[in-house]
Each structure stands twice: as structure tokens, then as C-alpha cells.
Design an enzyme around this catalytic site. Structure first.
Site, PDB file in Angstrom:
ATOM      1  N   LYS A  22       0.838  -1.207   0.000  1.00 48.45           N
ATOM      2  CA  LYS A  22       0.000   0.000   0.000  1.00 48.45           C
ATOM      3  C   LYS A  22       0.870   1.254   0.000  1.00 48.45           C
ATOM      4  CE  LYS A  22      -1.729   1.590   4.027  1.00 48.45           C
ATOM      5  NZ  LYS A  22      -1.492   3.005   4.380  1.00 48.45           N
ATOM      6  N   ASN A  23       1.860   1.286   0.886  1.00 48.16           N
ATOM      7  CA  ASN A  23       2.624   2.522   1.064  1.00 48.16           C
ATOM      8  C   ASN A  23       3.649   2.776  -0.040  1.00 48.16           C
ATOM      9  OD1 ASN A  23       1.093   3.082   3.246  1.00 48.16           O
ATOM     10  ND2 ASN A  23       2.645   2.557   4.781  1.00 48.16           N
ATOM     11  N   ARG A 102      -4.404  11.026   4.400  1.00 53.41           N
ATOM     12  CA  ARG A 102      -3.282  11.940   4.559  1.00 53.41           C
ATOM     13  C   ARG A 102      -2.328  11.930   3.367  1.00 53.41           C
ATOM     14  NH1 ARG A 102      -0.233  14.675   8.349  1.00 53.41           N
ATOM     15  NH2 ARG A 102       1.938  14.517   7.729  1.00 53.41           N
ATOM     16  N   CYS A 126      -4.669  13.105  12.928  1.00 54.88           N
ATOM     17  CA  CYS A 126      -5.269  11.788  12.722  1.00 54.88           C
ATOM     18  C   CYS A 126      -5.116  10.983  13.999  1.00 54.88           C
ATOM     19  CB  CYS A 126      -4.661  11.088  11.516  1.00 54.88           C
ATOM     20  SG  CYS A 126      -3.062  10.390  11.835  1.00 54.88           S
ATOM     21  N   ARG A 131       0.812  14.806  13.326  1.00 55.69           N
ATOM     22  CA  ARG A 131       1.319  14.666  11.967  1.00 55.69           C
ATOM     23  C   ARG A 131       1.347  15.996  11.179  1.00 55.69           C
ATOM     24  NH1 ARG A 131      -0.996   9.137   9.513  1.00 55.69           N
ATOM     25  NH2 ARG A 131       0.968   9.107   8.403  1.00 55.69           N
ATOM     26  N   PRO A 132       2.232  16.900  11.565  1.00 57.69           N
ATOM     27  CA  PRO A 132       2.337  18.174  10.845  1.00 57.69           C
ATOM     28  C   PRO A 132       2.916  18.009   9.440  1.00 57.69           C
ATOM     29  CG  PRO A 132       4.056  17.999  12.515  1.00 57.69           C
ATOM     30  CD  PRO A 132       3.201  16.780  12.656  1.00 57.69           C
ATOM     31  N   ASP A 134       5.199  20.526   8.235  1.00 58.77           N
ATOM     32  CA  ASP A 134       6.255  21.548   8.160  1.00 58.77           C
ATOM     33  C   ASP A 134       7.437  21.102   7.292  1.00 58.77           C
ATOM     34  OD1 ASP A 134       6.496  19.629  10.230  1.00 58.77           O
ATOM     35  OD2 ASP A 134       8.074  20.786  11.208  1.00 58.77           O
ATOM     36  N   LYS A 172      14.348  16.058  10.496  1.00 57.74           N
ATOM     37  CA  LYS A 172      13.770  14.826  11.040  1.00 57.74           C
ATOM     38  C   LYS A 172      13.436  13.932   9.847  1.00 57.74           C
ATOM     39  CE  LYS A 172       9.818  13.525  13.891  1.00 57.74           C
ATOM     40  NZ  LYS A 172       8.708  14.010  14.689  1.00 57.74           N
ATOM     41  N   VAL A 173      13.566  12.633  10.020  1.00 54.87           N
ATOM     42  CA  VAL A 173      13.295  11.734   8.882  1.00 54.87           C
ATOM     43  C   VAL A 173      11.785  11.646   8.640  1.00 54.87           C
ATOM     44  CG1 VAL A 173      13.485   9.372   8.025  1.00 54.87           C
ATOM     45  CG2 VAL A 173      15.351  10.367   9.359  1.00 54.87           C
ATOM     46  N   VAL A 175       9.050   9.955   5.733  1.00 51.38           N
ATOM     47  CA  VAL A 175       8.840   9.173   4.514  1.00 51.38           C
ATOM     48  C   VAL A 175       8.122  10.029   3.475  1.00 51.38           C
ATOM     49  CG1 VAL A 175       7.695   7.132   3.555  1.00 51.38           C
ATOM     50  CG2 VAL A 175       8.763   7.015   5.828  1.00 51.38           C
ATOM     51  N   ASP A 317       4.806   0.689  11.941  1.00 50.25           N
ATOM     52  CA  ASP A 317       3.609   0.050  11.387  1.00 50.25           C
ATOM     53  C   ASP A 317       3.463  -1.415  11.817  1.00 50.25           C
ATOM     54  OD1 ASP A 317       2.927   2.410  10.190  1.00 50.25           O
ATOM     55  OD2 ASP A 317       3.514   1.819   8.168  1.00 50.25           O
ATOM     56  N   ARG A 409      -8.671  -0.558   4.567  1.00 50.57           N
ATOM     57  CA  ARG A 409      -7.766   0.454   3.996  1.00 50.57           C
ATOM     58  C   ARG A 409      -6.420  -0.157   3.632  1.00 50.57           C
ATOM     59  NH1 ARG A 409      -7.633   6.064   7.127  1.00 50.57           N
ATOM     60  NH2 ARG A 409      -6.384   6.451   5.287  1.00 50.57           N
TER      61      ARG A 409
HETATM   62  C1  EPZ Z   1       4.361   6.963   6.270  1.00 47.35           C
HETATM   63  O1  EPZ Z   1       3.618   8.038   6.806  1.00 47.35           O
HETATM   64  C2  EPZ Z   1       3.415   5.804   6.191  1.00 47.35           C
HETATM   65  N1  EPZ Z   1       2.296   6.150   5.325  1.00 47.35           N
HETATM   66  C3  EPZ Z   1       2.923   5.438   7.576  1.00 47.35           C
HETATM   67  O2  EPZ Z   1       2.102   4.294   7.475  1.00 47.35           O
HETATM   68  C4  EPZ Z   1       4.121   5.102   8.459  1.00 47.35           C
HETATM   69  O3  EPZ Z   1       3.679   4.843   9.770  1.00 47.35           O
HETATM   70  C5  EPZ Z   1       5.096   6.282   8.467  1.00 47.35           C
HETATM   71  O4  EPZ Z   1       5.473   6.616   7.103  1.00 47.35           O
HETATM   72  C6  EPZ Z   1       6.375   5.997   9.248  1.00 47.35           C
HETATM   73  O5  EPZ Z   1       6.999   4.861   8.728  1.00 47.35           O
HETATM   74  C7  EPZ Z   1       2.388   5.984   4.002  1.00 47.35           C
HETATM   75  O6  EPZ Z   1       3.427   5.628   3.480  1.00 47.35           O
HETATM   76  C8  EPZ Z   1       1.176   6.261   3.200  1.00 47.35           C
HETATM   77  P1  EPZ Z   1       6.439  10.344   8.289  1.00 47.35           P
HETATM   78  P2  EPZ Z   1       4.201   9.506   6.778  1.00 47.35           P
HETATM   79  O7  EPZ Z   1       6.327  11.644   7.585  1.00 47.35           O
HETATM   80  O8  EPZ Z   1       5.020   9.689   5.559  1.00 47.35           O
HETATM   81  C9  EPZ Z   1       6.659  13.700  11.666  1.00 47.35           C
HETATM   82  C10 EPZ Z   1       0.143   3.007   7.796  1.00 47.35           C
HETATM   83  O9  EPZ Z   1      -0.428   2.483   8.782  1.00 47.35           O
HETATM   84  N2  EPZ Z   1       6.533  14.733  10.626  1.00 47.35           N
HETATM   85  O10 EPZ Z   1       7.646   9.502   8.025  1.00 47.35           O
HETATM   86  O11 EPZ Z   1       3.061  10.415   6.998  1.00 47.35           O
HETATM   87  C11 EPZ Z   1       5.406  12.853  11.834  1.00 47.35           C
HETATM   88  O12 EPZ Z   1       4.436  13.509  12.606  1.00 47.35           O
HETATM   89  C12 EPZ Z   1       0.709   4.409   7.844  1.00 47.35           C
HETATM   90  O13 EPZ Z   1       0.254   2.432   6.696  1.00 47.35           O
HETATM   91  C13 EPZ Z   1       6.698  16.050  10.981  1.00 47.35           C
HETATM   92  O14 EPZ Z   1       6.943  16.379  12.159  1.00 47.35           O
HETATM   93  O15 EPZ Z   1       5.132   9.485   8.059  1.00 47.35           O
HETATM   94  C14 EPZ Z   1       5.973  11.624  12.489  1.00 47.35           C
HETATM   95  O16 EPZ Z   1       6.142  11.856  13.856  1.00 47.35           O
HETATM   96  C15 EPZ Z   1       0.410   5.118   9.125  1.00 47.35           C
HETATM   97  N3  EPZ Z   1       6.566  17.006  10.011  1.00 47.35           N
HETATM   98  C16 EPZ Z   1       7.348  11.485  11.830  1.00 47.35           C
HETATM   99  O17 EPZ Z   1       7.639  12.776  11.274  1.00 47.35           O
HETATM  100  C17 EPZ Z   1       6.294  16.679   8.720  1.00 47.35           C
HETATM  101  O18 EPZ Z   1       6.190  17.602   7.894  1.00 47.35           O
HETATM  102  C18 EPZ Z   1       7.441  10.462  10.723  1.00 47.35           C
HETATM  103  O19 EPZ Z   1       6.345  10.621   9.849  1.00 47.35           O
HETATM  104  C19 EPZ Z   1       6.159  15.333   8.360  1.00 47.35           C
HETATM  105  C20 EPZ Z   1       6.281  14.360   9.335  1.00 47.35           C
END
Ligand code: EPZ
Length: 430
Positions: A22-23, A102, A126, A131-132, A134, A172-173, A175, A317, A409
Site C-alpha cells: 500500500k505505502n 493523509r 489523525c 502529523r504536521p 512543516d 527529522k526523517v 517518509v 507500522d 484500507r
Molecule cells: C508513512 O507516513 C506511512 N504512510 C505510515 O504508514 C508510516 O507509519 C510512516 O510513514 C512511518 O513509517 C504511508 O506511506 C502512506 P512520516 P508519513 O512523515 O510519511 C513527523 C500506515 O499504517 N513529521 O515519516 O506520513 C510525523 O508527525 C501508515 O500504513 C513532521 O513532524 O510518516 C511523524 O512523527 C500510518 N513534520 C514522523 O515525522 C512533517 O512535515 C514520521 O512521519 C512530516 C512528518
């Protein structure tokens, strides 16, 4: 509203085909906005999130053709889908659509790169955290975009002549922000260096597909990704990689119930860390020609501590599913969630099945119990919901998991896959 009824106690034995991820599918579908040619994706899982994103892409002008029988895979799972966006019909992604999923916010990258502007609703919070966005906005600003937030929308415009390559280091990392930066940079002028990039396999899959479309991306899968901008991208044919979270979920289900299951069409390299953790917990895992074989016979479940981390660490996940497994371990384990601040919604529901879990900040202390007992439960996100299914498979009696739409989903034909291996899982409609 549909519910899932599980009668627990059966071992799992047989074969489970693993679907496309999915992702990976979601950002790959969004990449179709970058070209006027056809992007063909194979192995796209049949999931509510994929259907939802198709509607969103349709709104932007993407013509979508799902092939009939000829291109269906033999076992009927996953599909080949053709995405063609001759022209962008609309650069606005409205609140009604973005708030439902999202990942649809990610259209901001391709729209900005191809059309020079995008108006995309902020996704909002969510169930698993605030989940900002920025990091997305800072990254796009580094490519020269002008970003304004107005009335709940991000209005982004590229400078005259388009986005410009630059060096950006994520604090910060993320995805999603890595996906978006990579997509936006493909059509920028000059070279972009993305530092502290996410290393998830889905990022590599997107980079491979973009390169097949004519992009010039190197370093995906490492901390530093370099993108040399090109003037246009073409169509391509790409196969979505196997779902590592689905793989890990079923592996944990087998570790939970005992039995012997082959997860077909998956790849151990996608989830080394989680598989090592499962081995420590007592599962035997071997790579076979067709995928991965998971066995747990007479040995019990051992407690193992985990901390979620960006790839290649233990994935957030799979945190809920692993916690479900640990509820039956012969001792105490500690599970620390470092990615999302609110991803423990399953704790109280697992407790309804008899689990003993206490929370202290971002750490859960799980004291294994000799047995779980079925009960009605519900969860507020996809992975939490499936952790309740795993617990239900091992619980005595009947477990009812409410709000099945979360499972739909992200898990293709969940009940069918489990029942083929001897589980007793039924979907009940009211
Ligand atoms: C992806 O979400 C996945 N979604 C998530 O899977 C997964 O949990 C997550 O990566 C982490 O591995 C998809 O691929 C569709 P992030 P993503 O940006 O990209 C913070 C599932 O169940 N952050 O890596 O939204 C954020 O709040 C889903 O399949 C900021 O602070 O995750 C989090 O704490 C749920 N500012 C951290 O970074 C930003 O602008 C990592 O989030 C963006 C993110």
C-alpha cells in the site's frame, strides 16, 4: 457497518500470498501526475486507500484504466492499473478529499513541479498523532517555492521558470516528505541534494519508478539522495514491491497461533529487523524460493524489547501487531514508540482481551499472560485494528473487531487469506 468475528484457537498452516505494498502504491500512483504519458503499475493492491486515491487523482485529470481478466494475476490478488494524466485538470486538492487520506497531501509535489502551482488542503490530525506538514513545506521552499497558508489550504507557487534544485537537509526523517521532495526535484532546474532522507524500501521503489520514467535519481535507500532535474518525464511500467508490513503482520500472526505458513512473493530483505525480532521471540523463519516460511511449533513465545525507528529499524507500522504477540509471551517486554506520539490506541483494547499492559509515556510494559479471552473490541487505525485480529486468533472464544473499514484500507482480503490457513474469521454485516 461491517465487523469481523474471529473464533480463536486454531493454528495457521498453509500459504498466504503477499500483496503489493500500500505505502509504495500510493506515492507511485501520485507520480503519474508528473507526466502526460501513461504510467502502468503492476501488483497494485485492491484496498480502500487505493480506491480513494484514484478518486483524488481523477479530480486532477488522471485517466485510470484497470485492466480486465487479461492482466489479472492468476490468484486474483492485486491488479495492473494504467494512469494517464494528459493535462492537469485542477491544481486544487480539496479538504473533503485530503482529510480522508493523509497521503493525498503528497500531490503537492508533482502539481507544483509540473504546473508551477498547487492549492492543497492541510490534512489535519489523525488517530495516531498530530502529523504536521512543516517538513514538506520547508523542503519545497528550499526548491524556490513560495508557500502561503490560507483558510486551511497550502498555496504553493513555483518561481518563474519552475522549481530550482538546491541542498536541503531534513531536520527529522519523514517518509512522505522524502517522497514529495524527490518527485518535485525530478523536474527542477539543476541538482537537488536531499540530506537525512528516509531510507524506507518504498522510497527506493518510488525512485526506481521515477528513474524508469526518465528521472535521474541516485542514492535512494541511503541518507543522501541526489536528483538531477530533467525537463520532462515519460511513461513507464513498474511493479509495486511486496508489502513488508503485511508480511510482518502475518508472520506475527503465525508466531502467535503456532503453525507453519509460507508467505508467498515477499522478500525478507524488506524487513530484516522485524524478522530478527520475531526469531528472538521464538519463530523459525527461513527464506524459500517462493518467499518466507514461518514456523512455530512447540516452543513458547519469548519476551523481546523493541523500539520503533525509521528504516532499517523496527517499523512503527508493526508495533501494534508485535504488542499483540507479546501479550502471550512468557515474561515481560517493553515496547517504545518513537515515531508517532499517540500510537497506543490498541493498548486498552488488548486489555479487554485480558492483556496486561501499562503505559509510561512512549513506553508500554507488556506482561505476558497464559491466555487471552475473546471480547468485542475496536480500533482507530489500520495497524491497531489488525493487532486485535492477531490477538483474537489466539484468544479463547469469540472476538468481534468493530470498524472493519480500517482493515479494508490496508489489508487485501484479510479474512480469505487467514481462513485459507485454517483460521475462523468471518465478516458480519449488520
Ligand atoms: C508513512 O507516513 C506511512 N504512510 C505510515 O504508514 C508510516 O507509519 C510512516 O510513514 C512511518 O513509517 C504511508 O506511506 C502512506 P512520516 P508519513 O512523515 O510519511 C513527523 C500506515 O499504517 N513529521 O515519516 O506520513 C510525523 O508527525 C501508515 O500504513 C513532521 O513532524 O510518516 C511523524 O512523527 C500510518 N513534520 C514522523 O515525522 C512533517 O512535515 C514520521 O512521519 C512530516 C512528518
Amino acid at each position: 457497518m461491517d465487523r469481523i468475528k474471529i473464533t480463536g484457537g486454531n493454528e495457521l498452516r498453509g500459504i498466504i500470498p503477499i500483496s503489493g505494498a500500500k505505502n509504495a502504491a500510493l506515492p507511485l500512483m501520485i507520480a503519474s501526475l508528473l507526466t502526460s504519458d501513461t504510467l502502468t503499475l503492476e501488483n497494485v493492491p485492491h484496498l480502500a486507500d487505493v480506491e480513494g486515491l484514484m478518486r483524488i487523482l481523477g479530480n486532477h485529470g488522471v485517466d485510470i484504466a484497470v485492466n480486465g481478466r487479461r492482466e489479472r494475476q492468476e490468484d486474483g490478488y492485486s491488479r495492473t492499473i494504467h494512469f494517464t494524466c494528459r493535462t492537469i485538470a485542477d491544481t486544487t486538492a480539496p479538504y473533503e478529499l485530503v482529510s480522508k487520506m493523509r497521503a493525498s497531501f503528497w500531490v503537492i509535489g508533482p502539481l507544483l513541479a509540473r504546473e508551477g502551482r498547487a492549492r492543497v488542503s492541510l490534512p489535519g490530525g489523525c488517530a495516531i498523532g498530530t502529523r504536521p506538514v512543516d517538513l514538506f513545506l520547508e523542503g519545497l521552499a528550499a526548491l524556490g517555492a513560495n508557500i502561503e497558508i490560507d483558510g486551511g489550504y497550502v498555496n504553493a507557487t513555483a518561481p518563474q521558470g519552475g522549481l530550482v534544485g538546491s541542498h536541503y537537509s531534513f531536520p527529522k526523517v519523514s517518509v512522505g516528505a522524502t517522497h514529495v521532495m524527490m518527485m518535485a526535484a525530478t523536474l527542477a532546474k539543476g541538482t537537488t541534494v536531499i540530506d537525512n532522507a528516509a531510507r524506507e524500501p518504498e522510497v527506493v521503489d518510488l525512485a526506481n519508478c521515477l528513474n524508469a520514467m526518465g528521472a535521474r535519481i541516485s542514492g535512494a535507500g541511503t541518507r543522501v539522495i541526489t536528483v538531477e532535474g530533467v525537463t520532462s518525464l515519460s511513461g513507464a511500467r513498474h511493479r509495486v514491491l511486496p508489502d513488508r508490513i503485511e508480511t510482518g503482520t502475518y508472520a506475527m500472526a503465525v508466531a502467535m497461533t503456532g503453525g507453519d505458513v509460507t508467505l508467498q512473493g515477499t522478500d525478507a530483505a524488506l524487513l530484516d529487523n522485524a524478522l530478527d525480532t520475531l526469531r528472538q521471540a521464538g519463530a523459525e523463519i527461513t527464506e524459500t524460493e517462493s518467499g518466507l516460511r514461518i514456523v512455530r511449533n512447540r516452543n513458547g513465545i519469548q519476551p523481546v524489547d523493541v523500539v520503533t525507528e525509521p528504516f532499517p529499524g523496527f517499523p512503527t507500522d508493526l508495533q501494534a501487531q508485535f504488542m499483540a504477540l507479546m501479550t502471550r509471551a512468557g515474561g515481560v517486554s517493553h515496547i517504545t514508540e518513537t515515531i508517532f506520539e499517540n500510537r497506543f490506541m490498541h493498548v486498552q483494547e488488548l486489555a479487554r482481551l485480558g492483556a496486561r499492559i501499562s503505559l509510561s509515556g512512549q513506553m508500554a510494559r507488556v506482561e505476558g499472560v497464559p491466555r487471552l479471552k475473546g471480547a468485542p473490541v475496536m480500533a482507530t487505525d489500520l495497524r491497531a485494528s489488525v493487532s486485535l485480529v492477531i490477538a483474537g486468533l489466539a484468544a479463547e472464544g469469540e472476538t468481534i473487531v468493530n470498524r472493519v473499514y480500517h482493515l479494508d484500507r490496508g489489508f487485501e482480503r484479510l479474512e480469505e487469506k487467514l481462513n485459507r490457513c485454517g483460521a475462523n474469521v468471518q465478516r458480519v454485516s449488520d
